[in-house]
Design an enzyme around this catalytic site. Structure first.
Site, PDB file in Angstrom:
ATOM      1  N   HIS A  18       4.520  18.991 -13.190  1.00 52.58           N
ATOM      2  CA  HIS A  18       3.760  17.732 -13.305  1.00 52.58           C
ATOM      3  C   HIS A  18       2.309  18.006 -13.700  1.00 52.58           C
ATOM      4  O   HIS A  18       1.755  17.351 -14.575  1.00 52.58           O
ATOM      5  CB  HIS A  18       3.735  16.978 -11.966  1.00 52.58           C
ATOM      6  CG  HIS A  18       5.059  16.524 -11.451  1.00 52.58           C
ATOM      7  ND1 HIS A  18       5.473  16.776 -10.169  1.00 52.58           N
ATOM      8  CD2 HIS A  18       6.058  15.824 -12.027  1.00 52.58           C
ATOM      9  CE1 HIS A  18       6.664  16.243  -9.967  1.00 52.58           C
ATOM     10  NE2 HIS A  18       7.053  15.660 -11.084  1.00 52.58           N
ATOM     11  N   LYS A  42      14.537   4.497  -2.310  1.00 51.98           N
ATOM     12  CA  LYS A  42      14.541   5.947  -2.535  1.00 51.98           C
ATOM     13  C   LYS A  42      14.058   6.644  -1.267  1.00 51.98           C
ATOM     14  O   LYS A  42      13.023   6.280  -0.724  1.00 51.98           O
ATOM     15  CB  LYS A  42      13.595   6.277  -3.708  1.00 51.98           C
ATOM     16  CG  LYS A  42      14.275   7.080  -4.799  1.00 51.98           C
ATOM     17  CD  LYS A  42      13.327   7.399  -5.920  1.00 51.98           C
ATOM     18  CE  LYS A  42      13.949   8.368  -6.899  1.00 51.98           C
ATOM     19  NZ  LYS A  42      13.072   8.692  -8.014  1.00 51.98           N
ATOM     20  N   ARG A  91      12.222  18.225 -19.625  1.00 56.20           N
ATOM     21  CA  ARG A  91      12.583  19.629 -19.412  1.00 56.20           C
ATOM     22  C   ARG A  91      13.832  20.003 -20.204  1.00 56.20           C
ATOM     23  O   ARG A  91      13.856  21.016 -20.873  1.00 56.20           O
ATOM     24  CB  ARG A  91      12.854  19.875 -17.910  1.00 56.20           C
ATOM     25  CG  ARG A  91      11.608  19.859 -17.064  1.00 56.20           C
ATOM     26  CD  ARG A  91      11.926  19.683 -15.602  1.00 56.20           C
ATOM     27  NE  ARG A  91      12.474  18.352 -15.358  1.00 56.20           N
ATOM     28  CZ  ARG A  91      12.683  17.834 -14.170  1.00 56.20           C
ATOM     29  NH1 ARG A  91      12.439  18.535 -13.101  1.00 56.20           N
ATOM     30  NH2 ARG A  91      13.147  16.618 -14.052  1.00 56.20           N
ATOM     31  N   SER A 129      10.963  18.611  -8.260  1.00 55.39           N
ATOM     32  CA  SER A 129      10.601  18.289  -6.872  1.00 55.39           C
ATOM     33  C   SER A 129      11.814  18.426  -5.963  1.00 55.39           C
ATOM     34  O   SER A 129      11.693  18.845  -4.814  1.00 55.39           O
ATOM     35  CB  SER A 129      10.051  16.862  -6.778  1.00 55.39           C
ATOM     36  OG  SER A 129       8.838  16.746  -7.477  1.00 55.39           O
TER      37      SER A 129
HETATM   38  P1  ADP Z   1      11.060  10.527 -10.994  1.00 55.64           P
HETATM   39  O1  ADP Z   1      11.608  10.324  -9.607  1.00 55.64           O
HETATM   40  O2  ADP Z   1      10.542   9.283 -11.632  1.00 55.64           O
HETATM   41  O3  ADP Z   1      11.944  11.324 -11.927  1.00 55.64           O
HETATM   42  P2  ADP Z   1       9.456  12.906 -10.717  1.00 55.64           P
HETATM   43  O4  ADP Z   1       8.285  13.035  -9.817  1.00 55.64           O
HETATM   44  O5  ADP Z   1      10.661  13.734 -10.392  1.00 55.64           O
HETATM   45  O6  ADP Z   1       9.756  11.375 -10.752  1.00 55.64           O
HETATM   46  O7  ADP Z   1       9.037  13.229 -12.224  1.00 55.64           O
HETATM   47  C1  ADP Z   1       8.024  12.513 -12.873  1.00 55.64           C
HETATM   48  C2  ADP Z   1       7.977  12.952 -14.322  1.00 55.64           C
HETATM   49  O8  ADP Z   1       7.634  14.329 -14.408  1.00 55.64           O
HETATM   50  C3  ADP Z   1       9.288  12.818 -15.085  1.00 55.64           C
HETATM   51  O9  ADP Z   1       9.018  12.445 -16.410  1.00 55.64           O
HETATM   52  C4  ADP Z   1       9.854  14.198 -15.054  1.00 55.64           C
HETATM   53  O10 ADP Z   1      10.723  14.433 -16.164  1.00 55.64           O
HETATM   54  C5  ADP Z   1       8.579  15.014 -15.188  1.00 55.64           C
HETATM   55  N1  ADP Z   1       8.750  16.350 -14.660  1.00 55.64           N
HETATM   56  C6  ADP Z   1       9.248  16.725 -13.466  1.00 55.64           C
HETATM   57  N2  ADP Z   1       9.255  18.061 -13.323  1.00 55.64           N
HETATM   58  C7  ADP Z   1       8.738  18.552 -14.489  1.00 55.64           C
HETATM   59  C8  ADP Z   1       8.528  19.893 -14.997  1.00 55.64           C
HETATM   60  N3  ADP Z   1       8.839  20.964 -14.277  1.00 55.64           N
HETATM   61  N4  ADP Z   1       7.979  20.000 -16.240  1.00 55.64           N
HETATM   62  C9  ADP Z   1       7.676  18.909 -16.957  1.00 55.64           C
HETATM   63  N5  ADP Z   1       7.881  17.644 -16.554  1.00 55.64           N
HETATM   64  C10 ADP Z   1       8.416  17.466 -15.330  1.00 55.64           C
END
Ligand code: ADP
Length: 152
Positions: A18, A42, A91, A129
């Site tokens: 992120h 969620k 990703r 996450s």
């Molecule tokens: P959500 O529950 O909306 O998917 P996340 O917090 O998991 O929220 O992810 C938010 C954004 O960050 C999404 O667009 C996700 O694809 C991106 N993201 C998560 N992990 C990574 C990573 N390792 N590299 C790049 N983008 C990421």
């Protein structure tokens, strides 16, 4: 007109993936709003306030970054703030398929809002996450996957 992007996510917790996406977006926009989703349906490991506090620490020296907690539709959040760009990270091809349908539905709901994607840096591709939460649950070391501000 100010160019503002909303980066929506759960950030449960924020990871280096992120952080990398956000840092790469900063030069492209006048303002980046990190929008922390707090939807009742969620189950989160960390409270919205805790997730927010960590993100605030990480970006305390970035005047272009602001942080908000929201619930409901991301496009409604954008409309209320007159934001025209949603930022998401990609990703894998699985991310792409998932993001494609959300972005296309969002276009139907709000044609004035566009979704822009930033491809992850290769070293962050395996980080999510949900995997970080699994490591935490099993008392593993997460320091390689999250910024140092995330202290669990
Ligand atoms: P959500 O529950 O909306 O998917 P996340 O917090 O998991 O929220 O992810 C938010 C954004 O960050 C999404 O667009 C996700 O694809 C991106 N993201 C998560 N992990 C990574 C990573 N390792 N590299 C790049 N983008 C990421």
């Amino acid at each position: 007109m100010k160019k503002i992007a909303v980066f929506p996510g759960s950030f449960d917790p924020i990871t280096l993936g992120h952080v990398s996406v956000i840092k790469r977006a900063i030069p492209l926009f006048d303002q980046v709003i990190i929008a922390i989703g707090d939807n009742a349906d969620k189950k989160h490991m960390f409270t919205a306030k805790q997730r927010e506090n960590w993100i605030r620490e990480v970006f305390k020296n970035e005047p272009k970054v602001t942080i908000e907690i929201y619930s409901g539709l991301t496009v409604e959040f954008c409309k209320q703030r007159n934001v025209h760009f949603i930022l998401r990270g990609l990703r894998t091809s699985a991310d792409f398929e998932f993001e494609r349908s959300i972005a296309q539905i969002n276009r139907r709901l709000a044609p004035e809002v566009d979704t822009l994607f930033i491809l992850t840096e290769s070293q962050y591709t395996p980080i999510s996450s949900s995997i970080v939460r699994d490591v935490i649950r099993n008392n593993g070391n997460i320091s390689e996957f999250v910024p140092p501000e995330v202290k669990v």
